[in-house]
Motif scaffolding. Structure first.
Motif, PDB file in Angstrom:
ATOM      1  N   LEU A 148     -14.493   7.425  16.062  1.00 35.88           N
ATOM      2  CA  LEU A 148     -14.568   6.755  17.370  1.00 35.88           C
ATOM      3  C   LEU A 148     -14.298   5.262  17.210  1.00 35.88           C
ATOM      4  O   LEU A 148     -13.548   4.662  17.987  1.00 35.88           O
ATOM      5  CB  LEU A 148     -15.939   7.002  18.009  1.00 35.88           C
ATOM      6  N   ALA A 149     -14.922   4.654  16.181  1.00 35.67           N
ATOM      7  CA  ALA A 149     -14.701   3.225  15.955  1.00 35.67           C
ATOM      8  C   ALA A 149     -13.225   2.953  15.683  1.00 35.67           C
ATOM      9  O   ALA A 149     -12.638   2.014  16.233  1.00 35.67           O
ATOM     10  CB  ALA A 149     -15.555   2.743  14.787  1.00 35.67           C
ATOM     11  N   LEU A 150     -12.613   3.821  14.864  1.00 32.44           N
ATOM     12  CA  LEU A 150     -11.186   3.647  14.569  1.00 32.44           C
ATOM     13  C   LEU A 150     -10.347   3.780  15.832  1.00 32.44           C
ATOM     14  O   LEU A 150      -9.435   2.984  16.080  1.00 32.44           O
ATOM     15  CB  LEU A 150     -10.743   4.694  13.545  1.00 32.44           C
ATOM     16  N   ALA A 151     -10.673   4.797  16.642  1.00 28.51           N
ATOM     17  CA  ALA A 151      -9.873   5.044  17.840  1.00 28.51           C
ATOM     18  C   ALA A 151      -9.970   3.865  18.800  1.00 28.51           C
ATOM     19  O   ALA A 151      -8.968   3.433  19.368  1.00 28.51           O
ATOM     20  CB  ALA A 151     -10.342   6.325  18.518  1.00 28.51           C
ATOM     21  N   VAL A 152     -11.185   3.325  18.965  1.00 26.08           N
ATOM     22  CA  VAL A 152     -11.350   2.229  19.920  1.00 26.08           C
ATOM     23  C   VAL A 152     -10.652   0.967  19.412  1.00 26.08           C
ATOM     24  O   VAL A 152     -10.236   0.119  20.198  1.00 26.08           O
ATOM     25  CB  VAL A 152     -12.852   1.995  20.200  1.00 26.08           C
ATOM     26  N   LEU A 153     -10.486   0.857  18.080  1.00 25.50           N
ATOM     27  CA  LEU A 153      -9.816  -0.336  17.551  1.00 25.50           C
ATOM     28  C   LEU A 153      -8.341  -0.388  17.940  1.00 25.50           C
ATOM     29  O   LEU A 153      -7.752  -1.460  17.972  1.00 25.50           O
ATOM     30  CB  LEU A 153      -9.960  -0.393  16.030  1.00 25.50           C
ATOM     31  N   GLN A 158      -4.234  -3.716  20.458  1.00 25.62           N
ATOM     32  CA  GLN A 158      -3.160  -3.926  21.428  1.00 25.62           C
ATOM     33  C   GLN A 158      -3.526  -5.018  22.417  1.00 25.62           C
ATOM     34  O   GLN A 158      -2.705  -5.857  22.766  1.00 25.62           O
ATOM     35  CB  GLN A 158      -2.882  -2.611  22.169  1.00 25.62           C
ATOM     36  N   SER A 159      -4.792  -4.997  22.869  1.00 22.86           N
ATOM     37  CA  SER A 159      -5.216  -5.999  23.829  1.00 22.86           C
ATOM     38  C   SER A 159      -5.202  -7.383  23.199  1.00 22.86           C
ATOM     39  O   SER A 159      -4.797  -8.370  23.823  1.00 22.86           O
ATOM     40  CB  SER A 159      -6.620  -5.659  24.333  1.00 22.86           C
ATOM     41  N   TYR A 160      -5.619  -7.452  21.929  1.00 18.80           N
ATOM     42  CA  TYR A 160      -5.651  -8.755  21.258  1.00 18.80           C
ATOM     43  C   TYR A 160      -4.242  -9.287  21.068  1.00 18.80           C
ATOM     44  O   TYR A 160      -3.981 -10.476  21.220  1.00 18.80           O
ATOM     45  CB  TYR A 160      -6.371  -8.644  19.915  1.00 18.80           C
ATOM     46  N   ALA A 161      -3.314  -8.365  20.795  1.00 18.15           N
ATOM     47  CA  ALA A 161      -1.924  -8.792  20.612  1.00 18.15           C
ATOM     48  C   ALA A 161      -1.313  -9.246  21.931  1.00 18.15           C
ATOM     49  O   ALA A 161      -0.535 -10.201  21.977  1.00 18.15           O
ATOM     50  CB  ALA A 161      -1.109  -7.653  20.006  1.00 18.15           C
ATOM     51  N   MET A 171      -9.123  -5.662  28.662  1.00 18.87           N
ATOM     52  CA  MET A 171      -8.574  -4.441  28.075  1.00 18.87           C
ATOM     53  C   MET A 171      -8.187  -3.457  29.171  1.00 18.87           C
ATOM     54  O   MET A 171      -7.256  -2.674  29.018  1.00 18.87           O
ATOM     55  CB  MET A 171      -9.589  -3.821  27.124  1.00 18.87           C
ATOM     56  N   ALA A 172      -8.929  -3.516  30.304  1.00 14.47           N
ATOM     57  CA  ALA A 172      -8.637  -2.579  31.399  1.00 14.47           C
ATOM     58  C   ALA A 172      -7.309  -2.883  32.069  1.00 14.47           C
ATOM     59  O   ALA A 172      -6.774  -2.035  32.792  1.00 14.47           O
ATOM     60  CB  ALA A 172      -9.765  -2.630  32.427  1.00 14.47           C
ATOM     61  N   THR A 173      -6.766  -4.072  31.833  1.00 17.47           N
ATOM     62  CA  THR A 173      -5.460  -4.370  32.428  1.00 17.47           C
ATOM     63  C   THR A 173      -4.323  -3.831  31.572  1.00 17.47           C
ATOM     64  O   THR A 173      -3.175  -3.817  32.010  1.00 17.47           O
ATOM     65  CB  THR A 173      -5.267  -5.880  32.594  1.00 17.47           C
ATOM     66  N   GLN A 174      -4.632  -3.413  30.359  1.00 16.97           N
ATOM     67  CA  GLN A 174      -3.605  -2.876  29.468  1.00 16.97           C
ATOM     68  C   GLN A 174      -3.526  -1.360  29.640  1.00 16.97           C
ATOM     69  O   GLN A 174      -4.441  -0.736  30.184  1.00 16.97           O
ATOM     70  CB  GLN A 174      -3.931  -3.207  28.012  1.00 16.97           C
ATOM     71  N   LEU A 175      -2.469  -0.781  29.149  1.00 23.88           N
ATOM     72  CA  LEU A 175      -2.332   0.667  29.244  1.00 23.88           C
ATOM     73  C   LEU A 175      -1.963   1.237  27.873  1.00 23.88           C
ATOM     74  O   LEU A 175      -0.832   1.637  27.641  1.00 23.88           O
ATOM     75  CB  LEU A 175      -1.252   1.015  30.279  1.00 23.88           C
ATOM     76  N   VAL A 304      -4.192   4.047  14.094  1.00 22.59           N
ATOM     77  CA  VAL A 304      -4.378   2.637  13.758  1.00 22.59           C
ATOM     78  C   VAL A 304      -3.136   2.088  13.069  1.00 22.59           C
ATOM     79  O   VAL A 304      -2.652   1.000  13.382  1.00 22.59           O
ATOM     80  CB  VAL A 304      -5.628   2.448  12.873  1.00 22.59           C
ATOM     81  N   GLY A 305      -2.572   2.889  12.143  1.00 21.38           N
ATOM     82  CA  GLY A 305      -1.365   2.460  11.443  1.00 21.38           C
ATOM     83  C   GLY A 305      -0.208   2.225  12.401  1.00 21.38           C
ATOM     84  O   GLY A 305       0.464   1.195  12.358  1.00 21.38           O
ATOM     85  N   LEU A 306      -0.023   3.191  13.314  1.00 21.75           N
ATOM     86  CA  LEU A 306       1.047   3.047  14.303  1.00 21.75           C
ATOM     87  C   LEU A 306       0.780   1.831  15.186  1.00 21.75           C
ATOM     88  O   LEU A 306       1.700   1.075  15.524  1.00 21.75           O
ATOM     89  CB  LEU A 306       1.141   4.309  15.167  1.00 21.75           C
ATOM     90  N   GLY A 307      -0.501   1.650  15.545  1.00 20.72           N
ATOM     91  CA  GLY A 307      -0.857   0.510  16.390  1.00 20.72           C
ATOM     92  C   GLY A 307      -0.540  -0.805  15.708  1.00 20.72           C
ATOM     93  O   GLY A 307      -0.081  -1.759  16.341  1.00 20.72           O
ATOM     94  N   MET A 308      -0.754  -0.849  14.386  1.00 24.77           N
ATOM     95  CA  MET A 308      -0.458  -2.077  13.655  1.00 24.77           C
ATOM     96  C   MET A 308       1.039  -2.367  13.660  1.00 24.77           C
ATOM     97  O   MET A 308       1.452  -3.517  13.647  1.00 24.77           O
ATOM     98  CB  MET A 308      -0.942  -1.960  12.215  1.00 24.77           C
TER      99      MET A 308
END
Lengths: 311, 625
Positions: A148-153, A158-161, A171-175, A304-308
């Motif tokens: 869960l922690a990994l998934a929420v990261l 994405q929001s931080y980027a 974060m709610a403005t992102q999709l 997470v890898g793909l997100g990075m």
């Protein structure tokens, strides 16, 4: 902030009362969909309200030799925890601009309090079967907390980027769910939510057929009613949290129609977990731990890898 | 001379040391006087430290130089750590009055305790490298002596500690020598080394290892579990739980922010150490059967959070790390004190043999519950406030601190594992049905001098969590941080606590209005089985003890799972114990040398002759050249 306002928000809107009503309605959805899957008619709309009300007038029994104050106090831990968690999420959705950086971490932490309440309550029962139930709840918490922690990261990244913020409101403005990593993370998070709500197939802590209620075994009357209420509130707060983090929130500011559409997203998640719980058999605790620490964590790591990589 | 000794910066060092000497010399009949001196002197030290901190905030004196060596300097960091040292000195002295009562060699015990307080104050005030080294070395000695108070069974643990800590002291000496060699200066506030030369990196590593060994981070942790298991629990609560953390993290903070400018690679290395410490130590704690050892592993695991915070390189991360250091000292001291009270009253720390103490020892139980929730990072307690700042620091550092997702997940998952092992303690010690032998013991709550420090620290965990911004952060932590702390967002401790309180109040109102006001006590139901001998009309008496659940094996599932089985097996072989591994390597070489010592005269003579021939050959060769 004015303490009176905080207390009003906590107790009435959008905290305890509002979330409780919404939660009981959601639990009606759960029962209705379940009934339809099993070709039954299903309960009347107000049945969950009747159930909790009835528990409130039933007798309260406490187990002999147990820690009475902790036994009665444990449901309050869960209730207050889910109230705070719901308030954090709702504040971000309804009062735009409210909230603070990193409130997403706070929400994650606070939403474990109901499980802590169940564990403490089961141990205070001084009943071996309840102890087993409590320990299973703890192991379940251990197993899903990692993915869960990994998934929420993933949405956090994405929001931080995108907007250099890790506030739930931003974060709610992102999709994130529009990206591959977001979809994978959402799937992981839905599975974790299933376990967090201890719904079948992850209902080993209660396991009516083997532990006769397990963690809740000794509970009766109002304390049991509060536990049921907490569960109902979690049933709406968790999907709401996922919608906020992954699916772009509720869009309350855009008018009534988008907001209702947002609620449909929550409803959709609820129907998904209800369908899972009606089509899967219960797994053993060790199977659940293996499942979450194995394939689920692997998928979360891929996300997470793909997100990075920005995918 | 007298004036110098009474200088406000010298007094917190000399007063406890002198009081300790007095304690040592007092005849045993005057044990009441000795107790008063021990508590009184540490309390006065606390006041002195507080006065210094207040003076510092008011812009008062902050350096002291009598001769080149005796060069002291007080800044916000050392002031903060010194106040914490003195506070834990008082509480430990008070707790020891009850816990150590009736033991042998108490004069020595209180003398060591007071000396430790004084020397620690000296170590954080020292501005001269050699002075720091002297105090640091003396702390190793007092640590050895205090662990040795556990009697003959503690001597192996004391020796191990002394060797690990002493070894790290040698590295500190080497680091200092390099720093002096490079800069030519011996005053700490005049030295700042960048990672431009290999020598500087070596010095940095030396300092870091010394700090990590003192704080008990992996892989230099192995003395902490042994010490926790064998030393008196008041010593565990005082040294590995609080003072050694304060000192180790103090040195780490000085090293990272001040003495050195750490490079990216070194910070990532440290973050890796921190994350590994959090995870591995808590996995070890999960499966322990002994209350002392379980707590000691957590004393290792929590260091990881402090290291993560300080190594993140951000101001808020450092603030989080320092705050966590203080918070950890509070709840871990309280937990060790709880364990001490349990041990003193029930006679054992073996989780298999405890149970049901929640009713007999309510104050200890509540303190333990609060401290356990605090160490697990449950909001709104203090552990959450500081962990949250550490997370903020890691996220803010972002890619500046390497693979930050891993650090965050390790820290968050570590919290869940911590909760799991404390849930086990609460169940096994306080809540479950006690085993038959434990039921026969007549256990009662401990006396004031023991429950007060425990409960006080538990209360502080709550206060520091709810009012973290107003109290500890503004007064102690923020001034101590190097650089401007920009907090991107505040964890609303007090409002959140208010919401939780409102929720609890709502539940209480429901209870007050319903039957929960007057609950009926019933026998527990376990599917028709009987848990204990009970007289129920019409049924035979039964005594079915087999339905007991101790809670010790809650996590057997995980212990026997595929990747972890290997980890635990290796840990049982002491593969992660640097002392044990070091000893094995040492003895490997010693055995090779030993092979030459056969005790046979002809062999020795052969060696002698061969050696002489070699010397002759060498001399001839040298002369020929």
């Amino acid at each position: 902030m004015n303490p009176a306002v905080i207390i009003l928000k906590a107790l009435i809107f959008p905290g305890l009362l509002f979330t409780a009503v919404l939660g009981l309605v959601t639990s009606w959805v759960d029962r209705f969909v379940t009934a339809r899957v099993q070709m039954r008619v299903g309960p009347p709309f107000l049945q969950p309200f009747y159930d909790v009300a009835k528990l409130m007038i039933k007798e309260t029994c406490v187990p002999a030799g147990g820690s009475t104050w902790l036994f009665l106090g444990a449901p309050l831990v869960g209730l207050s925890g889910v109230t705070l968690g719901a308030l954090v999420v709702w504040s971000a959705l309804l009062f735009g601009g409210r909230g603070f950086s990193g409130d997403v971490i706070v929400a994650l932490y606070v939403l474990t309090l109901p499980a802590v309440g169940v564990i403490l309550g089961s141990f205070a029962s001084r009943n071996p079967l309840a102890s087993l139930g409590g320990s299973r709840e703890m192991k379940l918490l251990l197993s899903y907390e990692l993915p869960l922690a990994l998934a929420v990261l993933v949405p956090v990244m994405q929001s931080y980027a995108a907007v250099q913020s890790i506030r739930l409101a931003d974060m709610a403005t992102q999709l994130p769910v529009a990206s591959v990593s977001g979809v994978l993370a959402l799937v992981v998070a839905i599975l974790c939510m299933q376990a967090k709500l201890t719904l079948v197939p992850f209902d080993a802590p209660e396991a009516e057929t083997e532990l006769t209620g397990g963690a809740y075994m000794e509970y009766s009357g109002p304390p049991l009613g509060l536990f049921k209420l907490t569960r109902a509130m979690m049933l709406v707060t968790m999907p709401l949290f996922l919608v906020t983090v992954f699916c772009g929130g509720l869009d309350v500011a855009d008018g009534v129609l988008p907001a209702l559409l947002g609620l449909l997203k929550v409803l959709g998640l609820v129907v998904v977990i209800v369908l899972i719980r009606n089509t899967a058999p219960r797994v053993r605790t060790d199977q659940a731990v293996r499942f979450f620490w194995g394939p689920v964590t692997l998928v979360a790591l891929v996300a997470v890898g793909l997100g990075m990589m920005g995918l | 001379m007298m004036e110098m000794l009474l200088h406000p910066m010298i007094l917190p060092i000399t007063l406890p040391v002198v009081a300790g000497v007095v304690c040592l010399l007092l005849p045993r009949q005057l044990h009441k006087v000795r107790d008063i001196i021990a508590v009184g002197a540490s309390a006065v030290t606390l006041l002195l430290a507080l006065r210094l901190l207040v003076a510092l905030r008011g812009g008062g004196l902050y350096t002291f130089a009598a001769c080149p060596l005796v060069n002291l300097r007080l800044d916000a960091l050392s002031g903060f750590v010194m106040v914490a040292i003195a506070l834990f000195g008082v509480l430990s002295a008070l707790y020891s009055l009850g816990y150590m009562a009736g033991r042998e060699r108490l004069n020595e015990y209180y003398a060591y305790l007071l000396w430790t307080v004084g020397i620690s104050c000296g170590a954080v005030l020292a501005n001269h490298f050699l002075l720091l080294l002297i105090f640091w070395g003396m702390l190793g000695v007092t640590l050895y002596l205090m662990i040795g108070m556990g009697g003959s069974k503690a001597s192996a643990a004391a020796k191990k500690t002394f060797i690990v800590i002493g070894g790290s002291d040698c590295l500190l000496m080497l680091g200092i020598a390099i720093a002096w060699h490079v800069t030519g200066r011996m005053l700490m506030d005049e030295v700042t080394l960048t990672m431009t030369r290999k020598l500087n990196v070596l010095a940095f590593l030396c300092f870091t290892v010394a700090a990590l060994a003192k704080a008990g981070a992996m892989p230099f942790h192995s003395w902490v579990p042994d010490c926790g298991e064998k030393a008196p629990l008041s010593v565990s609560a005082f040294l590995p739980a609080s003072l050694d953390k304060l000192l180790g993290i103090y040195l780490l903070a000085r090293t990272m922010h001040g003495l050195f400018v750490a490079s990216y690679a070194l910070r990532v290395l440290l973050m890796l150490v921190g994350a590994a410490t959090v995870m591995c130590a808590v996995m070890m704690a999960l499966v322990q059967h002994d209350l002392r050892r379980l707590l000691a592993y957590h004393a290792v695991s929590q260091v990881g959070y402090m290291v993560l915070g300080i190594a993140s390189g951000t101001a808020i991360g450092m603030a989080g790390g320092l705050f966590h250091m203080l918070n950890h000292a509070m709840y871990k001291s309280s937990l060790f004190m709880c364990a001490g009270s349990v041990e003193r009253q029930a006679g054992t720390c073996d989780l298999d043999r405890l149970g049901g103490l929640g009713r007999a020892m309510p104050i200890t139980f509540v303190s333990c519950l609060v401290a356990a929730m605090a160490i697990s990072g449950v909001p709104p307690l203090n552990g959450f406030a500081s962990k949250w700042m550490v997370y903020q620091g890691i996220i803010e550092a972002g890619n500046q601190s390497g693979p930050w997702v891993i650090w965050i997940v390790a820290a968050m998952f570590g919290s869940a594992l911590t909760l799991a092992s404390f849930v086990k303690i609460l169940h096994a010690v306080f809540l479950r049905k006690p085993p038959a032998e434990a039921e026969r013991r007549n256990v009662s709550e401990v006396g004031f001098s023991m429950w007060f420090p425990t409960a006080f620290l538990g209360l502080m965990c709550l206060v520091f969590g709810v009012f973290w911004k107003r109290l500890p952060y503004t007064f102690l932590v923020e001034p101590a941080v190097v650089g401007e702390v920009t907090i991107p967002g505040l964890w609303w401790g007090a409002p959140a606590a208010l919401v939780l309180l409102a929720g609890i109040a709502a539940g209480l109102v429901i209870y007050a209005l319903t039957t929960a006001r007057k609950p009926r006590v019933c026998a527990t139901y376990i599917g028709g089985e009987l848990m204990e001998a009970a007289d129920i009309p019409g049924e035979a008496r039964s005594d079915s003890r087999d339905v007991e659940v101790s809670g010790v094996d809650f996590y057997r599932t995980i212990e026997t799972m595929a990747p972890f089985r290997g980890f635990y097996a290796a840990a049982r072989q002491k593969a992660f114990d640097i002392y044990d591994v070091g000893t094995k390597i040492l003895f490997y070489f010693v055995d090779i040398l030993r092979a030459a010592h056969t005790g046979l005269l002809p062999t020795y003579l052969t060696w002698l002759v061969a050696g002489m021939l070699f010397v002759v050959w060498w001399l001839v060769r040298a002369g020929g050249g």
